[in-house]
Design an enzyme around this catalytic site. Structure first.
Site, PDB file in Angstrom:
ATOM      1  N   GLU A   1       0.831  -1.206   0.000  1.00 12.73           N
ATOM      2  CA  GLU A   1       0.000   0.000   0.000  1.00 12.73           C
ATOM      3  C   GLU A   1       0.865   1.255   0.000  1.00 12.73           C
ATOM      4  O   GLU A   1       0.586   2.222  -0.715  1.00 12.73           O
ATOM      5  CB  GLU A   1      -0.911   0.009   1.231  1.00 12.73           C
ATOM      6  CG  GLU A   1      -2.042  -0.991   1.197  1.00 12.73           C
ATOM      7  CD  GLU A   1      -2.838  -0.974   2.484  1.00 12.73           C
ATOM      8  OE1 GLU A   1      -4.062  -0.795   2.413  1.00 12.73           O
ATOM      9  OE2 GLU A   1      -2.237  -1.128   3.562  1.00 12.73           O
ATOM     10  N   GLU A   2       1.899   1.251   0.820  1.00 12.05           N
ATOM     11  CA  GLU A   2       2.780   2.415   0.906  1.00 12.05           C
ATOM     12  C   GLU A   2       3.389   2.738  -0.460  1.00 12.05           C
ATOM     13  O   GLU A   2       3.434   3.895  -0.885  1.00 12.05           O
ATOM     14  CB  GLU A   2       3.874   2.164   1.941  1.00 12.05           C
ATOM     15  CG  GLU A   2       4.725   3.368   2.244  1.00 12.05           C
ATOM     16  CD  GLU A   2       5.737   3.107   3.350  1.00 12.05           C
ATOM     17  OE1 GLU A   2       6.494   4.040   3.671  1.00 12.05           O
ATOM     18  OE2 GLU A   2       5.792   1.975   3.869  1.00 12.05           O
TER      19      GLU A   2
END
Length: 500
Positions: free
Chosen positions: A173-174
């Site tokens: 996600e990052e």
């Protein structure tokens, strides 16, 4: 004697028809002026707000975003309005005293209350995303990480904003949200003119994300997005323990084991080519091994240690390369540690620690070969000279720039497989416009799809309709003026004939 009778001539301006026309013309002019004022009055832009807390390994930052209440192509037009850096270290450092993690956020949240209009407080969502520091803490002590998250959640719930959650985001996600950020800010998504790859480097992890030209052979490294009506399949990977702070511990631990193999004395002198000549600091073994990235059962007995700098960049790069395992790969091609990676084609934006380190070293616009030459000269500069030239930088951070710069060059060239030919395709960026490059804006952009858009204030009528209306109304008034003039002229002539 006959008396001359008085002849009364009726003033045509007093006749009902003329009065009626005058009233109609006056009302028409008043109507045109009123419509013009309403049509062209400044519209009050309505904004919504969102707050994202980036709880990183070394510090926490609070980002306040705003966007027009109406949306464009189902994706909110978000811009960064304010940033507040939380005092102290990252929330993972409060594992022994979790309640202080929540307390540390209060000053910045008070600042947010002043920035965001009071009538928007209750509807402003606030999210906290914890990254690699908390991922490592969860690996080491899941109970402690849970208590830290509970503490920050309680603190955020006490604010007047709409608390939406505090969680540890995944490395995937990052990386993906960082990619969205740099492409949104570059307007690549809206224009659909190609995309920019994203390179992110923090204290505990590093991420690489881009749209590859070849098939993604590993499902673990694939993520799909639909933005501005277009579908994107991304390659992304996050290397936990390969942020600049954690990889320094990996490298130091490796050097320490090599030193202990040939040096049994106490204190131990650790000769380090990645620190400046003349650098000499007493440290503890524990400071090298206090990380879940290293096997705690393999920690050497604690002894006194003196960390001594040599300032040899060539030896430094060789030692940094040893933290990458490039021997194992079950795919057609890999980056390191057996992770699949397509070839790095196209342009990339490198941000966070990539930018801060390279900017300090003045290497953001150099070729790869020039960057290596400059870094070699920098690393060989005596420590005393470095301190003298940079009196306002903490010596702990100052001492690590040689290692961090070497690690970045090695990671990009040896790890991600950039070459001298495509090095120019990397842009080291801090901000694009007024917004920081990083994952938080991409996160906010993704979340705005769940926030209903408000109906915007609009003009009284469309611009084309307004122009047409004013032309027709002007023509009508002109016709009425003409009729009034003709009536006045005819009435005047009739009155003159009556006198004669």
């Amino acid at each position: 004697m006959d008396e001359q009778g008085e002849v009364k001539v009726k003033n045509p301006c007093h006749r009902p028809v003329f009065i009626f026309l005058a009233v109609i013309i006056s009302l028409g002019i008043i109507t045109m002026v009123s419509i013009s004022v309403v049509q062209n009055k400044p519209l009050l832009q309505k904004y919504k707000y969102g707050i994202v807390l980036d709880a990183g390994s070394s510090h926490t930052s609070v980002f306040i975003y705003e966007w027009p209440a109406e949306k464009e192509n189902n994706t909110g037009m978000v811009r960064q309005k304010h940033t507040c850096n939380v005092k102290g270290k990252g929330i993972s450092s409060y594992s022994a005293n979790p309640q202080k993690a929540g307390t540390s956020l209060q000053d910045c949240m008070e600042e947010a209350k002043q920035i965001i209009p009071a009538h928007r407080h209750r509807e402003t969502p606030v999210y906290l995303g914890a990254t690699a520091g908390m991922r490592l803490l969860k690996m080491e002590n899941e109970v402690a990480s849970g208590k830290v998250l509970d503490s920050v959640a309680h603190s955020l719930q006490m604010s007047p904003f709409s608390y939406q959650g505090a969680r540890i985001i995944s490395g995937q996600e990052e990386g993906a949200f960082g990619w969205i950020t740099v492409n949104y800010l570059s307007e690549n998504l809206r224009k659909a003119t190609g995309t920019l790859g994203a390179l992110d480097l923090g204290g505990a992890s590093t991420q690489i994300t881009f749209v590859p030209k070849q098939e993604i052979e590993s499902n673990d490294n694939s993520i799909d997005f639909r933005l501005y009506g277009n579908d994107y399949r991304l390659y992304t990977h996050s290397f936990l323990c390969y942020g600049k702070d954690q990889v320094l511990k990996l490298s130091l631990a490796d050097k320490l084991w090599s030193t202990l193999a040939v040096n049994k004395t106490d204190p131990v002198e650790l000769m380090d080519p990645c620190f400046h000549p003349g650098y000499k600091v007493n440290k503890t073994f524990q400071s090298f091994f206090d990380t879940p990235c290293l096997n705690k059962s393999n920690t050497p007995p604690n002894k006194n240690l003196t960390h001594v700098g040599l300032g040899d960049w060539s030896m430094c790069q060789q030692s940094v390369r040893e933290v990458f395992n490039t021997n194992l790969c079950k795919y057609s091609r890999c980056s390191f540690n057996g992770v699949f990676q397509p070839s790095v084609d196209g342009n990339f934006g490198a941000f966070s620690a990539f930018y801060f380190v390279m900017n300090y070293l003045n290497l953001t616009s150099d070729t790869l070969d020039n960057a290596k030459e400059k870094l070699a000269r920098y690393c060989s500069t005596p420590w005393e000279k470095i301190v003298e030239n940079h009196p306002n930088i903490k010596q702990k951070y100052l001492s690590e720039y040689c290692f961090s710069g070497t690690y970045i060059l090695t990671l990009l060239e040896y790890g991600y497989k950039f070459t001298s030919n495509n090095w120019k395709d990397i842009r080291f960026i801090k901000k694009i416009g007024e917004s920081d490059a990083g994952w938080t804006l991409g996160y906010m952009l993704n979340l705005t799809n769940m926030i209903p858009a408000e109906a915007p204030d609009t003009p009284l009528m469309p611009y084309g309709g307004y122009v047409t209306f004013m032309l027709l109304f002007s023509l009508l008034i002109f016709v009425l003026f003409f009729l009034a003039f003709m009536y006045f002229r005819r009435s005047t002539r009739t009155a003159q004939k009556d006198i004669i």
